[in-house]
Scaffold this motif. Structure first.
Motif, short mmCIF file in Angstrom:
data_model
loop_
_atom_site.label_atom_id
_atom_site.label_comp_id
_atom_site.label_asym_id
_atom_site.label_seq_id
_atom_site.Cartn_x
_atom_site.Cartn_y
_atom_site.Cartn_z
N UNK A 155 0.85 -1.19 0.00
CA UNK A 155 0.00 0.00 0.00
C UNK A 155 0.88 1.24 0.00
N UNK A 156 0.94 1.94 -1.15
CA UNK A 156 1.81 3.11 -1.26
C UNK A 156 1.38 4.26 -0.37
N UNK A 157 0.12 4.26 0.01
CA UNK A 157 -0.38 5.34 0.87
C UNK A 157 -0.16 5.05 2.35
N UNK A 158 0.30 3.84 2.66
CA UNK A 158 0.49 3.47 4.07
C UNK A 158 1.59 4.32 4.68
N UNK A 159 1.44 4.64 5.95
CA UNK A 159 2.43 5.45 6.65
C UNK A 159 3.45 4.52 7.32
N UNK A 160 4.48 4.24 6.59
CA UNK A 160 5.54 3.37 7.10
C UNK A 160 6.51 4.16 7.96
N UNK A 161 7.25 3.50 8.82
CA UNK A 161 8.19 4.21 9.70
C UNK A 161 9.34 4.85 8.92
N UNK A 162 9.91 5.89 9.51
CA UNK A 162 11.13 6.46 8.94
C UNK A 162 12.24 5.41 9.04
N UNK A 163 13.02 5.28 7.97
CA UNK A 163 14.08 4.26 7.92
C UNK A 163 15.44 4.95 7.92
N UNK A 164 16.31 4.54 8.82
CA UNK A 164 17.66 5.10 8.91
C UNK A 164 18.67 3.95 8.84
N UNK A 165 19.62 4.07 7.93
CA UNK A 165 20.62 3.02 7.73
C UNK A 165 22.01 3.60 7.99
N UNK A 166 22.81 2.87 8.76
CA UNK A 166 24.15 3.35 9.14
C UNK A 166 25.21 2.29 8.83
N UNK A 167 26.35 2.73 8.34
CA UNK A 167 27.52 1.85 8.22
C UNK A 167 28.71 2.67 7.74
N UNK A 168 29.89 2.21 8.11
CA UNK A 168 31.12 2.84 7.62
C UNK A 168 31.43 2.37 6.21
N UNK A 169 30.86 1.23 5.81
CA UNK A 169 31.08 0.70 4.46
C UNK A 169 29.72 0.40 3.84
N UNK A 170 29.43 1.03 2.71
CA UNK A 170 28.13 0.83 2.05
C UNK A 170 28.34 0.55 0.57
N UNK A 171 28.49 -0.70 0.19
CA UNK A 171 28.61 -1.05 -1.23
C UNK A 171 27.34 -0.65 -2.00
N UNK A 172 27.45 -0.58 -3.32
CA UNK A 172 26.32 -0.14 -4.15
C UNK A 172 25.10 -1.02 -3.96
N UNK A 173 25.32 -2.32 -3.74
CA UNK A 173 24.16 -3.20 -3.61
C UNK A 173 23.33 -2.89 -2.37
N UNK A 174 23.95 -2.28 -1.37
CA UNK A 174 23.20 -1.90 -0.17
C UNK A 174 22.14 -0.87 -0.51
N UNK A 175 22.51 0.13 -1.32
CA UNK A 175 21.55 1.16 -1.71
C UNK A 175 20.38 0.55 -2.48
N UNK A 176 20.69 -0.39 -3.37
CA UNK A 176 19.63 -1.01 -4.18
C UNK A 176 18.67 -1.80 -3.30
N UNK A 177 19.22 -2.56 -2.35
CA UNK A 177 18.36 -3.36 -1.46
C UNK A 177 17.57 -2.46 -0.52
N UNK A 178 18.18 -1.40 -0.04
CA UNK A 178 17.54 -0.54 0.94
C UNK A 178 16.36 0.23 0.37
#
Length: 529
Positions: free
Chosen positions: A100-123
């Motif tokens: 449901x695109x209108x659903x109010x989902x929680x704010x998502x915060x992602x942290x790491x010192x190393x973030x490969x490109x695949x992390x952005x795609x999955x996130x």
């Protein structure tokens, strides 16, 4: 959510320090469910936990996630990697309505010192299209802390424990703090009980009971002991102050692991050292770390005898300052008696040696860390094309028998010299008889110069080509007129059994001491002393 129990507890403690009004709870395995369920039933503001236990409590509906306002994944590259990805996704399904695109989902915060490109795609699955990236590392080439010195020591497994003990003594000592990362739990356990580790140490890994893990980590943080031997359990996120030295027993296959481990030192503006051990055949793994982490290892040898004595003396001198005055009075009478009979400086030196635990020490190779060897540095005034010139120079001054004592020859990058090991029973012989000539000099190496390392293929061929070791010297024949190495078949060897050069055709033709094969002919020539 965080990947380890230790990190969960640390983050929960940090939240509690922010406000007395926050109800914070950490949940992870190794603790009875009942206690955690009772605390959840009373209501909490912040839950910090590991994926497995959060999933269990969410499935039991003890932990209700459908009204979350914020979801934080720490060490997100690890959390969304294969080991955790499925469990993390199952947990997040309790908090997000992805249909449901209108659903109010929680704010998502992602942290790491190393973030490969695949992390952005999955996130992106859990984030809106207008997500923001806050980059505090940047795209700089060097992905590690600039306050950390990266060192590498070549060492066989059989010499590793003793060499680790020497590295601890020199770089950290009795008063510094060090972390050692082992590739397996078994490696960690074996090193912990090794007599080579002089400092008090404890081990931390997944098989240690949770209450013991917490005690070990707390004791290390508080400085009750100085060495922590661990697996990747302690590699990420843990804030342990004033770690002077990090040792990695082998180059990790995952380069991000190297970055996180080395990041345990050099924190808060302090300088630190990270020493990575590697076996002779693992040089390629070390180079991959260099390339992907954007660093350059400084190749070093094991601490020398002089290094260890100097470090031990400094440690012992510091220990003298910690003696209580009341205890000191008890020993003054005995000290006076000793000084009446013997030399004061000599007895103090002996006392410092006893305090440091260095009643005797054994010399080690700078090239391989093997015990009972000394590394020498040979220099000349012209480019050396092969080992033949070096052996000719050695034999003219020391005799042909010196061949039997020479091991692991490596040329310098400028090809104007080489370093090699000499077994202990030849050291006195060399020190007595060698004299520098007009063009050639030989000295005891105190540190490794820049050297040409053999490729992995050279090791696989038994040290043929440009590699020079106990397996043999290959890679070309001997030009008769100018003492230059020219061509010849690779894979030949310097026979350790008889001290003979073998031909370049696979080492099939043996020759007498001091003899060299011709390029492609069955001729030979002797060089006399």
């Amino acid at each position: 959510m965080v990947p380890t129990r230790e990190l969960a507890k640390q983050v929960a403690d940090n939240f509690e320090s922010l406000s007395d009004n926050l109800q914070v709870m950490s949940i992870y395995g190794g603790v009875p469910y009942e206690k955690q369920e009772r605390e959840l039933s009373r209501g909490v503001d912040v839950v910090v936990g590991t994926p497995g236990r959060i999933k269990d409590l969410a499935e039991k509906k003890t932990l209700k996630l459908h009204e979350l306002k914020h979801v934080v994944l720490d060490e997100v590259d690890r959390m969304l990697d294969m080991g955790f990805a499925d469990i993390v996704e199952e947990v997040l399904k309790f908090a997000y309505d992805l249909n449901d695109e209108s659903a109010k989902n929680p704010q998502t915060l992602l942290f790491s010192a190393t973030t490969p490109d695949w992390v952005y795609k999955t996130a992106k699955k859990y984030m809106t299209d207008n997500y923001k990236v806050v980059d505090m590392v940047g795209r700089r080439v060097n992905r590690t802390a600039e306050t950390v010195q990266h060192l590498a020591i070549k060492c066989n497994y059989s010499d590793r424990a003793a060499t680790v003990g020497d590295v601890l003594q020199f770089y950290s000592g009795e008063h510094g703090r060090a972390m050692i990362f082992a590739p397996t739990k078994r490696d960690a356990d074996e090193l912990t009980v090794s007599s080579s580790i002089r400092q008090e140490c404890h081990v931390l890994h997944g098989d240690i009971p949770q209450d013991k893990r917490e005690m070990v980590l707390a004791g290390f943080r508080e400085g009750k002991y100085k060495v922590l031997i661990t697996t990747d359990v302690a590699a990420r996120g843990l804030d342990i102050p004033e770690v002077d030295l990090v040792i990695q027993l082998e180059p990790p296959k995952d380069v991000d692991s190297y970055i996180h481990r080395s990041g345990r030192t050099g924190r808060a503006g302090r300088s630190g050292a990270c020493v990575c051990f590697y076996k002779p055949r693992a040089l390629a793994d070390l180079r991959i770390v260099e390339q992907k982490a954007g660093i350059k290892f400084k190749r070093i040898g094991a601490p020398t005898l002089n290094d260890l004595v100097t470090a031990a003396a400094k440690d012992a001198a510091k220990s003298l300052e910690s003696v209580d005055e009341g205890v000191l009075e008890k020993f003054k009478e005995a000290a006076t008696g000793i000084l009446e009979e013997k030399d004061a400086v000599d007895q103090l030196a002996r006392a410092l040696a006893v305090i440091s635990g260095m009643k005797n020490v054994e010399e080690r190779s700078l090239l391989t860390s093997a015990k009972g060897c000394r590394t020498y540095y040979f220099k000349t005034n012209m480019e050396i094309r092969g080992p033949g010139y070096v052996f000719m120079s050695l034999e003219r001054r020391l005799g042909t028998s010196v061949r039997e004592g020479v091991r692991e020859m490596r040329f310098t990058t400028d090809k104007m010299g080489c370093v090699f090991d000499v077994s202990s029973n030849f050291i006195h012989y060399i020190e007595e008889r060698w004299t520098d000539g007009k063009y050639d000099s030989l000295e005891r190496a105190t540190e490794l110069p820049d050297i040409i390392e053999p490729s992995k293929e050279s090791y696989d061929r038994g040290q043929g080509g440009r590699g020079f070791s106990r397996g043999g010297f290959g890679g070309g024949g001997m030009n008769r007129n100018r003492m230059d190495r020219r061509g010849g078949g690779g894979g030949g060897g310097f026979g350790r059994k008889n001290g003979n050069f073998r031909s370049g055709n696979g080492g099939k033709r043996p020759y007498g001491n001091g003899s060299f094969s011709n390029d492609n002919r069955n001729k030979r020539r002797r060089f006399n002393d």
